[in-house]
Design a protein around this motif. Structure first.
Motif, short mmCIF file in Angstrom:
data_model
loop_
_atom_site.label_atom_id
_atom_site.label_comp_id
_atom_site.label_asym_id
_atom_site.label_seq_id
_atom_site.Cartn_x
_atom_site.Cartn_y
_atom_site.Cartn_z
N PHE A 117 0.85 -1.18 0.00
CA PHE A 117 0.00 0.00 0.00
C PHE A 117 0.89 1.24 0.00
O PHE A 117 2.08 1.17 0.33
N GLY A 118 0.31 2.36 -0.35
CA GLY A 118 1.03 3.62 -0.27
C GLY A 118 0.35 4.55 0.71
O GLY A 118 -0.86 4.50 0.91
N ALA A 119 1.14 5.41 1.35
CA ALA A 119 0.60 6.44 2.23
C ALA A 119 1.18 7.78 1.82
O ALA A 119 2.40 7.92 1.67
N LEU A 120 0.30 8.73 1.61
CA LEU A 120 0.70 10.10 1.33
C LEU A 120 0.41 10.91 2.58
O LEU A 120 -0.73 10.98 3.03
N THR A 121 1.44 11.47 3.16
CA THR A 121 1.22 12.23 4.38
C THR A 121 1.52 13.70 4.16
O THR A 121 2.47 14.06 3.46
N LEU A 122 0.68 14.54 4.75
CA LEU A 122 0.88 15.98 4.68
C LEU A 122 1.53 16.51 5.95
O LEU A 122 1.67 17.72 6.12
N ILE A 123 1.93 15.60 6.84
CA ILE A 123 2.66 16.00 8.04
C ILE A 123 3.98 16.64 7.62
O ILE A 123 4.71 16.10 6.79
N ALA A 124 4.29 17.77 8.19
CA ALA A 124 5.61 18.40 8.00
C ALA A 124 6.38 18.22 9.30
O ALA A 124 5.92 18.64 10.37
N ALA A 125 7.54 17.58 9.21
CA ALA A 125 8.33 17.30 10.41
C ALA A 125 9.78 17.69 10.16
O ALA A 125 10.32 17.49 9.07
N HIS A 126 10.41 18.24 11.19
CA HIS A 126 11.80 18.69 11.10
C HIS A 126 12.69 17.78 11.93
O HIS A 126 12.48 17.60 13.13
N TYR A 127 13.66 17.19 11.26
CA TYR A 127 14.64 16.29 11.91
C TYR A 127 15.71 17.16 12.54
O TYR A 127 16.58 17.70 11.86
N ALA A 138 0.87 19.46 11.83
CA ALA A 138 0.13 18.21 12.06
C ALA A 138 -0.98 18.14 11.02
O ALA A 138 -1.81 19.04 10.93
N ALA A 139 -0.98 17.10 10.21
CA ALA A 139 -1.89 17.04 9.07
C ALA A 139 -2.27 15.59 8.79
O ALA A 139 -1.65 14.67 9.34
N PRO A 140 -3.25 15.36 7.92
CA PRO A 140 -3.72 14.00 7.68
C PRO A 140 -2.76 13.18 6.81
O PRO A 140 -1.86 13.70 6.15
N THR A 141 -3.01 11.88 6.81
CA THR A 141 -2.33 10.91 5.96
C THR A 141 -3.39 10.17 5.15
O THR A 141 -4.48 9.90 5.64
N TYR A 142 -3.06 9.86 3.89
CA TYR A 142 -4.00 9.23 2.97
C TYR A 142 -3.43 7.89 2.53
O TYR A 142 -2.30 7.82 2.03
N LEU A 143 -4.21 6.83 2.70
CA LEU A 143 -3.74 5.48 2.43
C LEU A 143 -4.50 4.86 1.27
O LEU A 143 -5.72 5.03 1.16
N VAL A 165 -2.46 8.51 13.94
CA VAL A 165 -2.50 9.78 13.19
C VAL A 165 -3.79 9.83 12.38
O VAL A 165 -4.30 8.79 11.97
N PRO A 166 -4.33 11.02 12.11
CA PRO A 166 -5.54 11.10 11.28
C PRO A 166 -5.25 10.51 9.90
O PRO A 166 -4.35 10.96 9.19
N THR A 167 -6.01 9.48 9.52
CA THR A 167 -5.75 8.75 8.28
C THR A 167 -7.07 8.45 7.59
O THR A 167 -8.05 8.08 8.24
N SER A 168 -7.09 8.61 6.27
CA SER A 168 -8.28 8.25 5.50
C SER A 168 -7.88 7.25 4.41
O SER A 168 -6.74 7.23 3.94
N ALA A 169 -8.83 6.39 4.04
CA ALA A 169 -8.64 5.42 2.95
C ALA A 169 -9.06 6.07 1.65
O ALA A 169 -10.17 6.58 1.54
N GLU A 170 -8.17 6.06 0.67
CA GLU A 170 -8.40 6.79 -0.58
C GLU A 170 -8.53 5.84 -1.77
O GLU A 170 -7.72 4.93 -1.92
N GLY A 171 -9.53 6.10 -2.61
CA GLY A 171 -9.57 5.49 -3.92
C GLY A 171 -8.69 6.29 -4.87
O GLY A 171 -8.22 7.38 -4.53
N ASN A 172 -8.45 5.75 -6.06
CA ASN A 172 -7.61 6.43 -7.05
C ASN A 172 -6.31 6.91 -6.41
O ASN A 172 -5.96 8.08 -6.48
N PHE A 173 -5.59 5.98 -5.78
CA PHE A 173 -4.37 6.37 -5.09
C PHE A 173 -3.32 6.90 -6.05
O PHE A 173 -2.58 7.83 -5.72
N VAL A 174 -3.25 6.33 -7.25
CA VAL A 174 -2.28 6.82 -8.24
C VAL A 174 -2.56 8.29 -8.55
O VAL A 174 -1.64 9.11 -8.64
N GLY A 175 -3.83 8.65 -8.71
CA GLY A 175 -4.17 10.05 -8.95
C GLY A 175 -3.81 10.92 -7.76
O GLY A 175 -3.36 12.07 -7.93
N ALA A 176 -3.98 10.39 -6.54
CA ALA A 176 -3.60 11.14 -5.35
C ALA A 176 -2.09 11.34 -5.28
O ALA A 176 -1.61 12.39 -4.82
#
Length: 334
Positions: A117-127, A138-143, A165-176
């Motif tokens: 599976f793939g996850a696209l996350t909009l979380i911005a984190a600084h190492y 702090a932002a959602p993740t799309y699976l 983390v806030p996560t949603s299941a997405e259709g058309n993952f390639v488009g996402a």
């Protein structure tokens, strides 16, 4: 649940810590000093999801098969990292948390017995340092996976990630993935100039170049027959409209993305890689646009220049001034 996180950078550390806080048993892979620090001191997370400290098991490579594996390396490190851990994870579910377009297909090729599976996350984190990460947004993740509707397996793993983390299941993952790639056009100019994403967008000339790179990415995707997925308030209808706007009007898109970031400086993952002396994943961001354009029989001159400039900074270690960047677009961006 026993969850492995391959890669203990900004996002890997964030997911590992939040999953541990949610009650999962977490193992992370790391190397060098990061491995030593995490073994001795654990991972400390601060910022958008609150202050959290976890002590995961830390290994150079996995030795047992987990219930779920998250691959959180940079795109260019994914193949080597998956190969290194394949004997432990092949046959168990894998989620690739990564920028670019190729992560899930790479995992599926290397792990033929795993559901990938793939996850696209909009979380911005600084190492900030090994074992120390600050979440600036702090932002959602799309699976998801593939181009079809979200299936039962996707919804199951969405529920597992959703405990942390806030996560949603997405259709058309390639488009996402393509939609996220358009958003990731935020990365190149901060890496080239050393400025934060907010500072780049506030600069009229740099904002114009960024807008041009985003519009170019949308046009390349359209030429490849992509239907964009819905992500961060963007969807196929909005992005197709954006592609035909004059450049001055299209600048509303990066301005809108900036408004979502808040006041904490967002350096972007590519600039963070440069600051740590690491190779960037620019070839999987703007470079992916250039390759897709070639396959479509068109050109992507803005992304080609931005990719070259990031590589120049990788070699020299010296950021460019905004004027020096704009001079490389002598013909302007239209």
């Amino acid at each position: 649940m026993q969850i492995a996180v391959i890669g203990a950078g900004a996002l890997g550390s964030t997911f590992a810590t939040l999953l541990a806080r949610a009650g999962h048993r977490v193992t992370v892979t790391a190397r060098g000093r990061a491995l030593d620090v995490i073994r001795e001191e654990g991972i400390r997370l601060s910022g958008g999801f609150g202050d959290t400290h976890c002590r995961p098991i830390a290994l150079e490579r996995l030795t047992e098969t987990p219930d779920l594996t998250l691959v959180c390396t940079k795109a260019h490190d994914a193949e080597a990292a998956i190969t290194d851990n394949a004997s432990a994870i092949n046959g168990s579910p894998v989620i690739v948390v990564q920028n670019g377009l190729d992560g899930v297909t790479t995992a599926a090729r290397l792990l033929p017995d795993s559901e990938c599976f793939g996850a696209l996350t909009l979380i911005a984190a600084h190492y900030e340092s090994p074992g120390v990460v600050r979440v600036t947004t702090a932002a959602p993740t799309y699976l998801g996976r593939d181009s079809g509707a979200a299936d039962a397996a996707t919804r199951h793993w969405q529920a597992v990630l959703g405990t942390a983390v806030p996560t949603s299941a997405e259709g058309n993952f390639v488009g996402a993935q393509w939609t996220k790639l358009v958003v990731n056009m935020l990365n190149a100019l901060p890496a080239i100039t050393g400025l934060s994403v907010q500072e780049v967008i506030d600069h009229p000339g740099l904002r114009r170049v960024m807008t041009a790179s985003m519009r170019e990415a949308v046009r390349v995707a359209r030429a490849r027959g992509v239907t964009f997925g819905q992500l961060q308030g963007l969807d196929d209808r909005r992005l197709r409209a954006f592609a035909v706007l004059p450049l001055w009007a299209g600048q509303l898109l990066p301005l809108r993305l900036r408004a979502r970031m808040g006041a904490v400086p967002n350096q972007g993952s590519t600039l963070q890689s440069l600051q740590r002396g690491q190779v960037t994943e620019i070839d999987y961001l703007n470079g992916a646009i250039v390759r897709a354009a070639t396959l479509a029989g068109i050109s992507a001159p803005v992304s080609a220049v931005l990719t070259a400039l990031v590589h120049e900074v990788e070699v020299s270690g010296i950021s460019l001034t905004p004027d020096a960047v704009l001079a490389r677009f002598a013909g302007g961006c239209r």
